[in-house]
Design an enzyme around this catalytic site. Sequence first.
Site, mmCIF file in Angstrom:
data_model
loop_
_atom_site.group_PDB
_atom_site.id
_atom_site.type_symbol
_atom_site.label_atom_id
_atom_site.label_comp_id
_atom_site.label_asym_id
_atom_site.label_seq_id
_atom_site.Cartn_x
_atom_site.Cartn_y
_atom_site.Cartn_z
ATOM 1 N N ARG A 20 -2.133 -7.878 -8.128
ATOM 2 C CA ARG A 20 -1.373 -7.977 -6.867
ATOM 3 C C ARG A 20 0.143 -8.121 -7.069
ATOM 4 O O ARG A 20 0.828 -8.800 -6.301
ATOM 5 C CB ARG A 20 -1.889 -9.137 -5.992
ATOM 6 C CG ARG A 20 -3.328 -9.017 -5.564
ATOM 7 C CD ARG A 20 -3.639 -7.765 -4.756
ATOM 8 N NE ARG A 20 -5.071 -7.593 -4.653
ATOM 9 C CZ ARG A 20 -5.792 -6.859 -5.526
ATOM 10 N NH1 ARG A 20 -5.210 -6.194 -6.492
ATOM 11 N NH2 ARG A 20 -7.090 -6.771 -5.386
ATOM 12 N N SER B 281 -6.853 -10.827 2.787
ATOM 13 C CA SER B 281 -7.057 -12.114 2.094
ATOM 14 C C SER B 281 -5.773 -12.919 2.212
ATOM 15 O O SER B 281 -4.704 -12.437 1.859
ATOM 16 C CB SER B 281 -7.339 -11.889 0.610
ATOM 17 O OG SER B 281 -8.485 -11.107 0.481
ATOM 18 N N GLU C 228 -1.095 -14.903 -0.411
ATOM 19 C CA GLU C 228 -0.917 -13.510 -0.855
ATOM 20 C C GLU C 228 0.105 -12.741 -0.011
ATOM 21 O O GLU C 228 1.001 -12.103 -0.567
ATOM 22 C CB GLU C 228 -2.252 -12.763 -0.863
ATOM 23 C CG GLU C 228 -2.063 -11.336 -1.363
ATOM 24 C CD GLU C 228 -3.340 -10.523 -1.450
ATOM 25 O OE1 GLU C 228 -4.284 -10.966 -2.098
ATOM 26 O OE2 GLU C 228 -3.348 -9.425 -0.865
HETATM 27 C C1 LIG Z 1 -7.951 -6.261 7.161
HETATM 28 C C2 LIG Z 1 -7.162 -6.178 5.874
HETATM 29 C C3 LIG Z 1 -7.824 -5.970 4.670
HETATM 30 C C4 LIG Z 1 -7.097 -5.899 3.478
HETATM 31 N N1 LIG Z 1 -7.773 -5.670 2.319
HETATM 32 C C5 LIG Z 1 -7.073 -5.568 1.161
HETATM 33 C C6 LIG Z 1 -7.765 -5.273 -0.074
HETATM 34 O O1 LIG Z 1 -8.973 -5.090 -0.120
HETATM 35 N N2 LIG Z 1 -6.997 -5.206 -1.200
HETATM 36 C C7 LIG Z 1 -5.655 -5.394 -1.193
HETATM 37 O O2 LIG Z 1 -5.026 -5.286 -2.257
HETATM 38 N N3 LIG Z 1 -4.992 -5.655 -0.048
HETATM 39 C C8 LIG Z 1 -5.659 -5.739 1.122
HETATM 40 N N4 LIG Z 1 -4.987 -6.012 2.277
HETATM 41 C C9 LIG Z 1 -3.525 -6.264 2.233
HETATM 42 C C10 LIG Z 1 -2.656 -4.997 2.438
HETATM 43 O O3 LIG Z 1 -3.384 -3.993 3.085
HETATM 44 C C11 LIG Z 1 -2.113 -4.456 1.117
HETATM 45 O O4 LIG Z 1 -1.363 -5.456 0.440
HETATM 46 C C12 LIG Z 1 -1.206 -3.236 1.314
HETATM 47 O O5 LIG Z 1 -0.949 -2.666 0.055
HETATM 48 C C13 LIG Z 1 0.124 -3.549 1.998
HETATM 49 O O6 LIG Z 1 0.752 -2.331 2.311
HETATM 50 P P1 LIG Z 1 1.725 -2.212 3.575
HETATM 51 O O7 LIG Z 1 2.232 -0.825 3.637
HETATM 52 O O8 LIG Z 1 1.070 -2.709 4.802
HETATM 53 O O9 LIG Z 1 2.891 -3.188 3.114
HETATM 54 P P2 LIG Z 1 3.777 -4.183 4.031
HETATM 55 O O10 LIG Z 1 2.894 -5.286 4.545
HETATM 56 O O11 LIG Z 1 4.548 -3.414 5.024
HETATM 57 O O12 LIG Z 1 4.761 -4.763 2.923
HETATM 58 C C14 LIG Z 1 4.253 -5.533 1.833
HETATM 59 C C15 LIG Z 1 5.370 -5.638 0.791
HETATM 60 O O13 LIG Z 1 5.589 -4.345 0.228
HETATM 61 C C16 LIG Z 1 6.963 -3.996 0.324
HETATM 62 N N5 LIG Z 1 7.052 -2.553 0.530
HETATM 63 C C17 LIG Z 1 6.355 -1.792 1.421
HETATM 64 N N6 LIG Z 1 6.696 -0.495 1.289
HETATM 65 C C18 LIG Z 1 7.663 -0.440 0.333
HETATM 66 C C19 LIG Z 1 8.440 0.613 -0.234
HETATM 67 N N7 LIG Z 1 8.299 1.896 0.161
HETATM 68 N N8 LIG Z 1 9.324 0.303 -1.192
HETATM 69 C C20 LIG Z 1 9.504 -0.975 -1.609
HETATM 70 N N9 LIG Z 1 8.801 -2.018 -1.107
HETATM 71 C C21 LIG Z 1 7.895 -1.753 -0.160
HETATM 72 C C22 LIG Z 1 7.491 -4.766 1.532
HETATM 73 O O14 LIG Z 1 8.886 -4.938 1.456
HETATM 74 C C23 LIG Z 1 6.708 -6.063 1.404
HETATM 75 O O15 LIG Z 1 7.370 -6.940 0.524
HETATM 76 C C24 LIG Z 1 -5.685 -6.063 3.492
HETATM 77 C C25 LIG Z 1 -5.030 -6.253 4.706
HETATM 78 C C26 LIG Z 1 -5.737 -6.307 5.892
HETATM 79 C C27 LIG Z 1 -5.017 -6.493 7.194
#
Ligand SMILES: Cc1cc2nc3c(=O)[nH]c(=O)nc-3n(C[C@H](O)[C@H](O)[C@H](O)COP(=O)(O)OP(=O)(O)OC[C@H]3O[C@@H](n4cnc5c(N)ncnc54)[C@H](O)[C@@H]3O)c2cc1C
Length: 308
Positions: free
Chosen positions: A179, A231, A301
């Site tokens: 992560r 999570s 997380e």
């Molecule tokens: C119902 C649910 C289930 C989930 N299950 C999982 C799972 O099984 N496994 C898991 O790992 N995660 C899970 N997650 C968490 C989440 O989906 C992941 O962490 C995902 O990778 C976040 O991506 P995002 O685009 O939404 O990032 P955001 O929430 O928009 O941002 C997260 C971080 O990434 C940075 N970021 C985003 N895009 C960029 C970019 N282009 N350049 C630089 N930095 C960037 C942001 O600045 C921030 O610090 C879950 C979430 C939910 C709501």
Amino acid sequence: MKTLSDINSLTNKLKKINYLQVEKNKSLAEFASFKVGGPADLFLTPEKVSALKELMPLIVNSNIPYFILGKGSNLIISDKGYRGIIIYTGSLNHYQVEARQITAECGLELKEIADLAYKNSLGGFEFAAGIPGSLGGALYMNAGAYGGEMKDVIVKAQFINQRGKLIELNKSELKLEYRTSILQKEDPDWAAVNVTIELKRSEKKLIKAKMDELHNKRWSKQPMELPSAGSIFKRPPGHYTGPLIEKAKMKGFQIGGAQVSTKHAGFIVNKGNATAEDIVNLIEKVKAEVYKISGVQLEVEPRFLGEF
Ligand SMILES: Cc1cc2nc3c(=O)[nH]c(=O)nc-3n(C[C@H](O)[C@H](O)[C@H](O)COP(=O)(O)OP(=O)(O)OC[C@H]3O[C@@H](n4cnc5c(N)ncnc54)[C@H](O)[C@@H]3O)c2cc1C
């Protein structure tokens, strides 16, 4: 402390950039999977990487804080919002498929990439099909599930740095671990723009069967029907968070509209009217109870955005 006139002067410069949407006082709740969060002072949506290249040096020189937003599925956004600039990647979603490699812009969602892999008979991305979020967010977090993680498939990634220059890093330089990635560890404030993944040839029916199996597993065990950020705690070494939280009798515990899910104690869900404050108070309560009962220090997380 930046004044309104600093923001206005920057806004005027930003409005001259092609392929860039500029909005003021935009509510962030709709961009967060938790459905909480106040407004951002400025909200920028680049539609092409060229716009991102132009805007980065401008905002860095302005000294106004900025934050790169993917799909907001791993964020807890303050009720007061964000005093600064949001760069939203949702419109950067071009891609190309070449042999076993997919190169996509960072705003593309993991489920769209999984569909693309399926259509091209490429296996190895099934684990990511049900993870909400963008490719950029998945790189930042080294997202993973069911035994797979982004590290297994990523070949290289490109970034725009603070001077608007393109930088490319290969897999080992990305420092992908549980992560986390270079973006978190070293916090260079770069925007990821392109990621290349490499998959293996497979059969469509096998890919579909695996995706269906993982989808059913996820929906039967996780509260997918309610807003959350997935999570809420990282898995502590040697433990699983769900059982630790259950042992501390926190499953179902509620503060305001935030509840420790009755379906999976490792999730906090928004029952409809939660505030970020409810969520944070509940996190602190769960951490304290788990520490009291099991002596384990839980680590949150999702990222926090704004003032808490
Ligand atoms: C119902 C649910 C289930 C989930 N299950 C999982 C799972 O099984 N496994 C898991 O790992 N995660 C899970 N997650 C968490 C989440 O989906 C992941 O962490 C995902 O990778 C976040 O991506 P995002 O685009 O939404 O990032 P955001 O929430 O928009 O941002 C997260 C971080 O990434 C940075 N970021 C985003 N895009 C960029 C970019 N282009 N350049 C630089 N930095 C960037 C942001 O600045 C921030 O610090 C879950 C979430 C939910 C709501």
